[in-house]
Design an enzyme around this catalytic site. Structure first.
Site, PDB file in Angstrom:
ATOM      1  N   LYS A 151     -42.655  33.120 -26.086  1.00  0.00           N
ATOM      2  CA  LYS A 151     -43.541  34.002 -25.349  1.00  0.00           C
ATOM      3  C   LYS A 151     -44.273  33.214 -24.262  1.00  0.00           C
ATOM      4  CE  LYS A 151     -43.090  37.995 -27.539  1.00  0.00           C
ATOM      5  NZ  LYS A 151     -42.672  39.234 -26.855  1.00  0.00           N
ATOM      6  N   ASP A 178     -39.706  35.212 -22.873  1.00  0.00           N
ATOM      7  CA  ASP A 178     -40.166  36.584 -22.663  1.00  0.00           C
ATOM      8  C   ASP A 178     -41.454  36.551 -21.858  1.00  0.00           C
ATOM      9  OD1 ASP A 178     -40.828  39.244 -22.742  1.00  0.00           O
ATOM     10  OD2 ASP A 178     -40.794  39.420 -24.923  1.00  0.00           O
ATOM     11  N   GLU A 204     -36.598  37.461 -20.205  1.00  0.00           N
ATOM     12  CA  GLU A 204     -36.891  38.863 -20.526  1.00  0.00           C
ATOM     13  C   GLU A 204     -38.159  39.315 -19.806  1.00  0.00           C
ATOM     14  OE1 GLU A 204     -37.662  41.514 -24.596  1.00  0.00           O
ATOM     15  OE2 GLU A 204     -36.929  39.445 -24.733  1.00  0.00           O
ATOM     16  N   ASP A 227     -37.158  45.041 -20.790  1.00  0.00           N
ATOM     17  CA  ASP A 227     -37.774  45.522 -22.029  1.00  0.00           C
ATOM     18  C   ASP A 227     -38.743  46.647 -21.691  1.00  0.00           C
ATOM     19  OD1 ASP A 227     -39.015  46.005 -24.432  1.00  0.00           O
ATOM     20  OD2 ASP A 227     -39.744  43.976 -24.746  1.00  0.00           O
ATOM     21  N   LYS A 249     -35.486  48.937 -28.298  1.00  0.00           N
ATOM     22  CA  LYS A 249     -36.396  48.913 -29.436  1.00  0.00           C
ATOM     23  C   LYS A 249     -36.578  50.349 -29.917  1.00  0.00           C
ATOM     24  CE  LYS A 249     -38.856  44.771 -27.917  1.00  0.00           C
ATOM     25  NZ  LYS A 249     -40.152  44.195 -27.450  1.00  0.00           N
TER      26      LYS A 249
END
Length: 336
Positions: A151, A178, A204, A227, A249
């Site tokens: 992250k 991400d 991402e 995303d 997701k």
């Protein structure tokens, strides 16, 4: 389907330690569990919501109350998808319908979904944003990991130091990062150049949702994954020419039914397919594990952050995730 009864429970899933991403700090997941019964069989589903859409437990509970009559009427999954908006509430109800249908048919969900017999899937293990040396130490503690997702927070120098520290600690693993919408297009050249130097395989969601048009003229040597920018099937065409991969997701799109449709359409459009999660317990991972059987990249590590997972739960071994028939969707005919 015959008329059903729906039970709804809100649950707090406590994290073992705080988890930081760009612009947000998680201390717990607030889940909503739906159980549908027809008197003989039952089906379950967990929704964990979408924090950046304010799809929290209160909203999920309100949505389930608003659509209780529809859900208890025993709709088909297609009818539920047509009438209930996407989000965590529909995800929980949709997954409960899948498991109930499997129980009634006496066949597992993966077979109903037209998927091959399940295999263990290599999953990423996610490191929350922290000091580089602490993240490197955490990467070393995840000795079984074969894939790690990092992250980032949008602070280019610090983020590249994080990546370099983790790559030095774990030269053996697949690495993805991400951005969680934390970067601007002006940062992309330097960011991507630094990621290439550390053999990063996926970037991402670097830019904010709504700012994706800036990527149309950006040529990245690293695949870019959408995303937050792609929530549902209707939004999928927007990824073409901007992204290489779409992260599905179930809480975003509203369940396994729509997730499978997105995966099929993404393939048709020439996009790679990833399955991710908004956090949650093994009950949330199990339907995504079914979807993961047809995905290129799998990120189903949600239960690894919890102090206590459901039992039985998904298993993590040698960098892989496995969801057995005892967790969800087995098709076993069990009394409620």
């Amino acid at each position: 389907m015959a008329r059903l009864t729906m039970a709804v429970a809100a649950e707090q899933l406590q994290l073992a330690q705080p988890f930081r991403i760009s612009g947000y700090l998680f201390e717990r997941f607030n889940a909503v569990v739906v159980t549908l019964r027809d008197g003989a069989q039952q089906g379950r589903g967990e929704g964990d919501g979408v924090y950046y859409l304010k799809d929290d437990a209160a909203n999920m509970l309100a949505e389930l109350a608003r659509f209780r009559e529809l859900i208890e009427s025993g709709p088909s999954r297609d009818a539920l998808r047509a009438q209930m908006p996407p989000g965590g509430a529909r995800n929980a109800a949709d997954c409960a319908l899948w498991e109930l249908e499997a129980a009634r048919a006496g066949t597992p969900v993966w077979r109903l979904a037209g998927q091959p017999a399940p295999r263990a899937l290599r999953t990423t293990f996610t490191l929350g944003a922290n000091d580089p040396e602490l993240m490197a130490a955490e990467a070393q503690r995840w000795a079984q990991a074969r894939a790690i997702k990092i992250k980032l927070t949008g602070e280019t120098d610090l983020d590249l130091a994080r990546v370099a520290a983790i790559r030095a600690a774990r030269p053996d693993v697949w690495l993805g990062v991400d951005g969680n919408q934390g970067f601007s297009i002006d940062q992309m050249d330097r960011l991507v150049g630094g990621l290439v130097a550390q053999q990063v395989s996926l970037l991402e969601q670097p830019l904010p949702r709504g700012g994706d048009a800036a990527l149309a003229d950006f040529r990245s040597p690293i695949p870019l994954a959408a995303d937050e920018s792609i929530l549902t099937l209707d939004e999928l065409p927007q990824a073409v020419g901007r992204y290489h991969v779409v992260n599905i997701k179930l809480d975003k799109c509203g369940g396994l039914t729509e997730g499978l449709l997105i995966a099929a359409e993404a393939r048709r459009l020439g996009l790679g397919v990833m399955v991710g999660n908004m956090g949650g317990s093994s009950l949330a991972m199990a339907p995504s594990f079914v979807l993961g059987q047809c995905c290129d990249i799998v990120d189903l590590d949600g239960p690894t952050f919890l102090t206590n997972d459901r039992k039985p739960g998904v298993a993590y071994t040698d960098g892989n995730v496995w969801s057995g028939p005892e967790v969800w969707g087995s098709g076993a005919r069990e009394s409620a």
